[in-house]
Design a protein around this motif. Structure first.
Motif, PDB file in Angstrom:
ATOM      1  N   SER A 235       0.815  -1.218   0.000  1.00 48.04           N
ATOM      2  CA  SER A 235       0.000   0.000   0.000  1.00 48.04           C
ATOM      3  C   SER A 235       0.851   1.271   0.000  1.00 48.04           C
ATOM      4  N   ARG A 236       2.027   1.223   0.629  1.00 40.50           N
ATOM      5  CA  ARG A 236       2.909   2.387   0.800  1.00 40.50           C
ATOM      6  C   ARG A 236       2.164   3.540   1.489  1.00 40.50           C
ATOM      7  N   GLN A 237       1.313   3.172   2.440  1.00 37.74           N
ATOM      8  CA  GLN A 237       0.586   4.148   3.242  1.00 37.74           C
ATOM      9  C   GLN A 237       0.878   3.899   4.711  1.00 37.74           C
ATOM     10  N   SER A 238       0.575   4.904   5.532  1.00 36.11           N
ATOM     11  CA  SER A 238       0.756   4.750   6.980  1.00 36.11           C
ATOM     12  C   SER A 238      -0.567   4.320   7.612  1.00 36.11           C
ATOM     13  N   PHE A 239      -0.490   3.426   8.599  1.00 36.75           N
ATOM     14  CA  PHE A 239      -1.674   2.858   9.247  1.00 36.75           C
ATOM     15  C   PHE A 239      -1.549   2.997  10.763  1.00 36.75           C
ATOM     16  N   THR A 240      -2.666   3.230  11.420  1.00 38.34           N
ATOM     17  CA  THR A 240      -2.716   3.120  12.877  1.00 38.34           C
ATOM     18  C   THR A 240      -2.928   1.655  13.238  1.00 38.34           C
ATOM     19  N   ALA A 241      -2.815   1.350  14.522  1.00 37.86           N
ATOM     20  CA  ALA A 241      -3.033  -0.033  14.976  1.00 37.86           C
ATOM     21  C   ALA A 241      -4.453  -0.491  14.660  1.00 37.86           C
TER      22      ALA A 241
ATOM     23  N   LYS B 241       9.472   1.058   5.557  1.00 36.62           N
ATOM     24  CA  LYS B 241      10.747   1.771   5.540  1.00 36.62           C
ATOM     25  C   LYS B 241      11.703   1.068   4.591  1.00 36.62           C
ATOM     26  N   SER B 242      11.927   1.651   3.410  1.00 39.56           N
ATOM     27  CA  SER B 242      12.870   1.085   2.444  1.00 39.56           C
ATOM     28  C   SER B 242      14.296   1.490   2.817  1.00 39.56           C
ATOM     29  N   LYS B 243      15.271   0.801   2.222  1.00 43.78           N
ATOM     30  CA  LYS B 243      16.671   1.085   2.547  1.00 43.78           C
ATOM     31  C   LYS B 243      17.080   2.461   2.065  1.00 43.78           C
ATOM     32  N   HIS B 244      16.580   2.846   0.881  1.00 48.64           N
ATOM     33  CA  HIS B 244      16.876   4.168   0.327  1.00 48.64           C
ATOM     34  C   HIS B 244      15.558   4.898   0.087  1.00 48.64           C
ATOM     35  N   ASN B 245      15.496   6.124   0.571  1.00 50.97           N
ATOM     36  CA  ASN B 245      14.259   6.896   0.495  1.00 50.97           C
ATOM     37  C   ASN B 245      14.167   7.621  -0.852  1.00 50.97           C
ATOM     38  N   VAL B 246      13.790   6.885  -1.891  1.00 42.80           N
ATOM     39  CA  VAL B 246      13.533   7.480  -3.206  1.00 42.80           C
ATOM     40  C   VAL B 246      12.117   7.104  -3.626  1.00 42.80           C
ATOM     41  N   ARG B 247      11.474   8.016  -4.365  1.00 45.98           N
ATOM     42  CA  ARG B 247      10.060   7.817  -4.689  1.00 45.98           C
ATOM     43  C   ARG B 247       9.757   7.806  -6.181  1.00 45.98           C
ATOM     44  N   ASP B 248      10.709   8.229  -7.014  1.00 51.61           N
ATOM     45  CA  ASP B 248      10.435   8.246  -8.449  1.00 51.61           C
ATOM     46  C   ASP B 248      11.745   8.099  -9.217  1.00 51.61           C
ATOM     47  N   GLN B 249      11.652   8.165 -10.551  1.00 47.38           N
ATOM     48  CA  GLN B 249      12.799   7.908 -11.415  1.00 47.38           C
ATOM     49  C   GLN B 249      13.884   8.973 -11.258  1.00 47.38           C
ATOM     50  N   LYS B 250      13.504  10.227 -11.101  1.00 46.92           N
ATOM     51  CA  LYS B 250      14.499  11.300 -10.951  1.00 46.92           C
ATOM     52  C   LYS B 250      15.310  11.126  -9.674  1.00 46.92           C
ATOM     53  N   GLU B 251      14.616  10.823  -8.585  1.00 45.02           N
ATOM     54  CA  GLU B 251      15.325  10.608  -7.317  1.00 45.02           C
ATOM     55  C   GLU B 251      16.191   9.354  -7.383  1.00 45.02           C
TER      56      GLU B 251
ATOM     57  N   PRO C 295       7.130   0.823  -5.791  1.00 45.53           N
ATOM     58  CA  PRO C 295       6.600  -0.336  -6.526  1.00 45.53           C
ATOM     59  C   PRO C 295       7.203  -0.590  -7.900  1.00 45.53           C
ATOM     60  N   ASN C 296       7.394   0.421  -8.760  1.00 45.15           N
ATOM     61  CA  ASN C 296       7.868   0.180 -10.132  1.00 45.15           C
ATOM     62  C   ASN C 296       9.320   0.585 -10.317  1.00 45.15           C
ATOM     63  N   VAL C 297      10.125   0.391  -9.286  1.00 44.90           N
ATOM     64  CA  VAL C 297      11.535   0.792  -9.365  1.00 44.90           C
ATOM     65  C   VAL C 297      12.308  -0.046 -10.383  1.00 44.90           C
ATOM     66  N   MET C 298      11.970  -1.335 -10.542  1.00 36.43           N
ATOM     67  CA  MET C 298      12.694  -2.189 -11.479  1.00 36.43           C
ATOM     68  C   MET C 298      12.439  -1.750 -12.925  1.00 36.43           C
ATOM     69  N   GLU C 299      11.224  -1.316 -13.219  1.00 37.90           N
ATOM     70  CA  GLU C 299      10.927  -0.810 -14.559  1.00 37.90           C
ATOM     71  C   GLU C 299      11.708   0.473 -14.833  1.00 37.90           C
ATOM     72  N   ASP C 300      11.831   1.344 -13.822  1.00 40.00           N
ATOM     73  CA  ASP C 300      12.570   2.593 -13.996  1.00 40.00           C
ATOM     74  C   ASP C 300      14.053   2.333 -14.214  1.00 40.00           C
ATOM     75  N   LEU C 301      14.602   1.303 -13.583  1.00 36.87           N
ATOM     76  CA  LEU C 301      16.004   0.960 -13.816  1.00 36.87           C
ATOM     77  C   LEU C 301      16.236   0.580 -15.279  1.00 36.87           C
ATOM     78  N   GLN C 302      15.323  -0.180 -15.858  1.00 40.63           N
ATOM     79  CA  GLN C 302      15.451  -0.561 -17.266  1.00 40.63           C
ATOM     80  C   GLN C 302      15.306   0.652 -18.181  1.00 40.63           C
ATOM     81  N   VAL C 303      14.446   1.585 -17.815  1.00 50.79           N
ATOM     82  CA  VAL C 303      14.284   2.815 -18.613  1.00 50.79           C
ATOM     83  C   VAL C 303      15.568   3.635 -18.578  1.00 50.79           C
ATOM     84  N   LEU C 304      16.175   3.776 -17.411  1.00 52.18           N
ATOM     85  CA  LEU C 304      17.431   4.523 -17.289  1.00 52.18           C
ATOM     86  C   LEU C 304      18.567   3.826 -18.050  1.00 52.18           C
TER      87      LEU C 304
END
Length: 284
Positions: free
Chosen positions: A90-96, A133-143, A165-174
């Motif tokens: 989801s990449r959203q924040s949730f309460t208990a 919490k991902s290892k590197h805080n990037v959110r899009d292709q530019k970052e 979510p679509n970081v692998m596709e962005d790597l191929q685009v770059l």
């Protein structure tokens, strides 16, 4: 007139007789029905008490409650994984409370689950809400490109997979845009992302330099081009085509002549006369 009155009287008597006959017939049928009807069946009270009740079927709500109960009785690790999967997808924040509604894990009511989730390296807990919490805080292709350019010696693709979510596709685009290189590590078989930027200084190990210089290249360009093609690279030259064209047009490739070494003679103008040992063996 007298005869007409007599006829009417006879007609009335006939009607009265017919009505009395019909009444008698109807009364006899009712009596016969009541006489032939079977007596009502009396069911003992004990029989009523022993009759089985209809089977109770589980409703959808009962099945859902059983499912929730199974989740909450599962090991703590299994419940943590369920929550992390929810946060990752989801990449959203949730309460208990929201986590409980979404995946039926009672974070608030289970102390072991709460403490383990709050300390998990893949979870960011801000005192009230949980998020991935991902290892590197990037959110899009530019970052992503900006991050890779900070790693001149390469960054493991495995460390980027969970960035968004679509970081692998962005790597191929770059890679297709020739902004980065994706190379495999022969030791770990993992892909490494390198920045393809001439402004980025790249440090090369002395051992790698020595290995590169120790490679002996084939003397014939045809062999070099074949080796490049074997490794999936397109040669910049086409020696075979060039040689065929040269033969068709009668152009012969002349071998390069070695430059003649200039010898010093007595007629050579000397500018280093103060170093006589250089000119002992002069040709006449």
């Amino acid at each position: 007139m007298g005869s007409l009155q007599e006829s009417l009287n006879r007609f009335k008597k006939q009607q009265e007789k017919c009505q009395s006959t019909l009444k008698s017939i109807a009364g006899s049928k009712t009596t016969t029905t009541k006489t032939n009807a079977p007596p009502p069946r009396v069911v003992p009270a004990s029989t009523l008490a022993k009759s089985p009740l209809p089977a109770v079927k589980f409703s959808n709500d009962t099945e859902r409650l059983q499912h929730i109960n199974n989740i909450r009785k599962s090991p703590v690790g299994a419940q943590i994984k369920r929550v992390i999967d929810l946060l990752f997808e989801s990449r959203q924040s949730f309460t208990a409370e929201q986590i409980n509604e979404a995946c039926y894990v009672d974070v608030k009511g289970n102390k072991a689950v709460f403490e383990s989730l709050a300390k998990n390296p893949k979870v960011n807990y801000e005192g009230k809400r949980f998020s991935y919490k991902s290892k590197h805080n990037v959110r899009d292709q530019k970052e992503l490109l900006r991050l890779i350019r900070t790693f001149a010696e390469g960054i493991a693709v495995a460390d980027l997979k969970d960035a968004y979510p679509n970081v692998m596709e962005d790597l191929q685009v770059l890679k297709a845009a020739r902004q980065i290189w994706l190379l495999s590590n022969f030791d770990s078989q993992e892909d490494i992302a390198y920045p393809n930027d001439p402004r980025v200084p790249i440090k090369v190990d002395d051992e790698l330099k020595a290995l590169f210089r120790a490679i002996e290249l084939p003397r014939d360009m045809l062999d070099i081009e074949r080796e490049l093609q074997k490794n999936g690279m397109k040669p910049a030259t086409n020696t075979a085509k060039r040689r065929v064209a040269a033969q068709n047009f009668g152009i012969l490739t002349k071998p390069k002549q070695k430059k003649k070494k200039t010898e010093i003679s007595k007629r050579t103008k000397l500018t280093n006369a103060h170093l006589p040992e250089l000119f002992r063996n002069l040709n006449g």
